[in-house]
Design a protein around this motif. Sequence first.
Motif, mmCIF file in Angstrom:
data_model
loop_
_atom_site.group_PDB
_atom_site.id
_atom_site.type_symbol
_atom_site.label_atom_id
_atom_site.label_comp_id
_atom_site.label_asym_id
_atom_site.label_seq_id
_atom_site.Cartn_x
_atom_site.Cartn_y
_atom_site.Cartn_z
ATOM 1 N N ALA A 1 69.126 60.750 100.172
ATOM 2 C CA ALA A 1 68.621 59.393 100.394
ATOM 3 C C ALA A 1 67.713 58.910 99.264
ATOM 4 O O ALA A 1 67.540 57.710 99.078
ATOM 5 C CB ALA A 1 67.873 59.326 101.723
ATOM 6 N N HIS A 2 67.158 59.832 98.501
ATOM 7 C CA HIS A 2 66.256 59.475 97.398
ATOM 8 C C HIS A 2 66.988 58.908 96.183
ATOM 9 O O HIS A 2 66.373 58.325 95.299
ATOM 10 C CB HIS A 2 65.450 60.703 96.965
ATOM 11 N N LEU A 3 68.299 59.069 96.117
ATOM 12 C CA LEU A 3 69.057 58.586 94.956
ATOM 13 C C LEU A 3 69.143 57.064 94.973
ATOM 14 O O LEU A 3 69.478 56.469 95.994
ATOM 15 C CB LEU A 3 70.470 59.179 94.956
ATOM 16 N N THR A 4 68.830 56.449 93.854
ATOM 17 C CA THR A 4 68.887 54.990 93.779
ATOM 18 C C THR A 4 69.704 54.484 92.592
ATOM 19 O O THR A 4 70.160 53.358 92.604
ATOM 20 C CB THR A 4 67.468 54.379 93.669
ATOM 21 N N GLN A 5 69.868 55.327 91.589
ATOM 22 C CA GLN A 5 70.561 54.911 90.370
ATOM 23 C C GLN A 5 71.933 55.583 90.269
ATOM 24 O O GLN A 5 72.062 56.780 90.527
ATOM 25 C CB GLN A 5 69.726 55.261 89.137
ATOM 26 N N PRO A 6 72.947 54.822 89.844
ATOM 27 C CA PRO A 6 74.278 55.412 89.724
ATOM 28 C C PRO A 6 74.346 56.650 88.828
ATOM 29 O O PRO A 6 75.023 57.609 89.166
ATOM 30 C CB PRO A 6 75.122 54.271 89.140
ATOM 31 N N VAL A 7 73.613 56.661 87.710
ATOM 32 C CA VAL A 7 73.680 57.812 86.811
ATOM 33 C C VAL A 7 73.179 59.075 87.508
ATOM 34 O O VAL A 7 73.811 60.138 87.424
ATOM 35 C CB VAL A 7 72.899 57.564 85.496
ATOM 36 N N GLU A 8 72.065 58.978 88.226
ATOM 37 C CA GLU A 8 71.564 60.172 88.905
ATOM 38 C C GLU A 8 72.495 60.589 90.036
ATOM 39 O O GLU A 8 72.646 61.786 90.300
ATOM 40 C CB GLU A 8 70.127 59.977 89.384
ATOM 41 N N ALA A 9 73.143 59.634 90.674
ATOM 42 C CA ALA A 9 74.093 59.969 91.737
ATOM 43 C C ALA A 9 75.339 60.638 91.158
ATOM 44 O O ALA A 9 75.864 61.591 91.741
ATOM 45 C CB ALA A 9 74.471 58.716 92.521
ATOM 46 N N ILE A 10 75.803 60.173 90.007
ATOM 47 C CA ILE A 10 76.947 60.815 89.346
ATOM 48 C C ILE A 10 76.577 62.242 88.962
ATOM 49 O O ILE A 10 77.345 63.182 89.204
ATOM 50 C CB ILE A 10 77.399 60.029 88.099
ATOM 51 N N GLN A 11 75.405 62.423 88.369
ATOM 52 C CA GLN A 11 74.959 63.772 87.992
ATOM 53 C C GLN A 11 74.925 64.695 89.204
ATOM 54 O O GLN A 11 75.350 65.845 89.142
ATOM 55 C CB GLN A 11 73.572 63.715 87.337
ATOM 56 N N LYS A 12 74.419 64.192 90.308
ATOM 57 C CA LYS A 12 74.340 64.993 91.530
ATOM 58 C C LYS A 12 75.747 65.314 92.042
ATOM 59 O O LYS A 12 76.036 66.459 92.412
ATOM 60 C CB LYS A 12 73.534 64.239 92.592
ATOM 61 N N SER B 1 80.295 54.523 87.825
ATOM 62 C CA SER B 1 80.091 53.946 89.143
ATOM 63 C C SER B 1 79.009 52.894 88.982
ATOM 64 O O SER B 1 77.946 53.169 88.418
ATOM 65 C CB SER B 1 79.655 55.001 90.158
ATOM 66 N N GLY B 2 79.288 51.683 89.446
ATOM 67 C CA GLY B 2 78.327 50.601 89.248
ATOM 68 C C GLY B 2 78.027 50.448 87.769
ATOM 69 O O GLY B 2 78.932 50.421 86.948
ATOM 70 N N ASN B 3 76.749 50.435 87.419
ATOM 71 C CA ASN B 3 76.383 50.319 86.004
ATOM 72 C C ASN B 3 76.049 51.674 85.383
ATOM 73 O O ASN B 3 75.471 51.735 84.305
ATOM 74 C CB ASN B 3 75.217 49.341 85.821
ATOM 75 N N GLY B 4 76.411 52.750 86.050
ATOM 76 C CA GLY B 4 76.138 54.092 85.541
ATOM 77 C C GLY B 4 77.365 54.728 84.927
ATOM 78 O O GLY B 4 78.492 54.488 85.362
ATOM 79 N N CYS B 5 77.145 55.539 83.906
ATOM 80 C CA CYS B 5 78.244 56.223 83.233
ATOM 81 C C CYS B 5 77.759 57.553 82.672
ATOM 82 O O CYS B 5 76.669 57.633 82.103
ATOM 83 C CB CYS B 5 78.783 55.347 82.107
ATOM 84 N N ILE B 6 78.557 58.582 82.853
ATOM 85 C CA ILE B 6 78.279 59.890 82.264
ATOM 86 C C ILE B 6 79.544 60.315 81.530
ATOM 87 O O ILE B 6 80.656 60.197 82.052
ATOM 88 C CB ILE B 6 77.918 60.932 83.338
ATOM 89 N N THR B 7 79.351 60.818 80.315
ATOM 90 C CA THR B 7 80.480 61.278 79.500
ATOM 91 C C THR B 7 80.306 62.763 79.208
ATOM 92 O O THR B 7 79.209 63.222 78.933
ATOM 93 C CB THR B 7 80.531 60.497 78.173
ATOM 94 N N MET B 8 81.402 63.490 79.303
ATOM 95 C CA MET B 8 81.435 64.901 78.930
ATOM 96 C C MET B 8 82.502 65.043 77.858
ATOM 97 O O MET B 8 83.554 64.416 77.940
ATOM 98 C CB MET B 8 81.827 65.778 80.134
ATOM 99 N N ASP B 9 82.228 65.855 76.847
ATOM 100 C CA ASP B 9 83.251 66.112 75.847
ATOM 101 C C ASP B 9 83.196 67.564 75.401
ATOM 102 O O ASP B 9 82.259 68.280 75.711
ATOM 103 C CB ASP B 9 83.152 65.154 74.665
ATOM 104 N N GLY B 10 84.208 67.975 74.675
ATOM 105 C CA GLY B 10 84.319 69.362 74.257
ATOM 106 C C GLY B 10 83.419 69.727 73.092
ATOM 107 O O GLY B 10 83.442 70.861 72.631
ATOM 108 N N ILE B 11 82.627 68.788 72.620
ATOM 109 C CA ILE B 11 81.775 69.052 71.472
ATOM 110 C C ILE B 11 80.378 69.465 71.916
ATOM 111 O O ILE B 11 79.790 70.386 71.384
ATOM 112 C CB ILE B 11 81.700 67.812 70.550
ATOM 113 N N ASP B 12 79.810 68.782 72.914
ATOM 114 C CA ASP B 12 78.457 69.127 73.361
ATOM 115 C C ASP B 12 78.307 68.999 74.859
ATOM 116 O O ASP B 12 79.104 68.418 75.530
ATOM 117 C CB ASP B 12 77.401 68.282 72.661
#
Length: 124
Positions: A66-77, A113-124
């Motif tokens: 319930a503490h999650l408010t931002q899309p980026v933190e929700a994606i990370q979770k 999701s919404g205005n949040g974005c997380i990218t993963m790549d094979g470099i880092d």
Amino acid sequence: SAGFTEDTALNLQSALHEMATNAVIHSRASVPALVGYAVRDKSAMFSVVDVGQGIVSSLTSNPKYAHLTQPVEAIQKALQTGVTCRVDDSGGFGFSTIFKALAEAWGQLRFRSGNGCITMDGID
């Protein structure tokens, strides 16, 4: 036949299945998810898109998040194993293992999701 190892092909299949299943189960959209893909010699691209509630609304339906408010933190979770919006569930397999394996194979992954974005790549 596209030139992938068996492990990579299975990871690609698992990733697409996991994404499509999550869109159906968690989006609560009034229309189906859209799935697109292209496979060429040693290259595969796919996308799953829905117009549902978004990851913050989905995860915060579980009081544990319930503490999650931002899309980026929700994606990370959501990328962590065992995280789910279902209160009576110990959590699913999650995106973590599959997508880390794809990134390690020089894949590029993006979660939005919404205005949040997380990218993963094979470099880092």
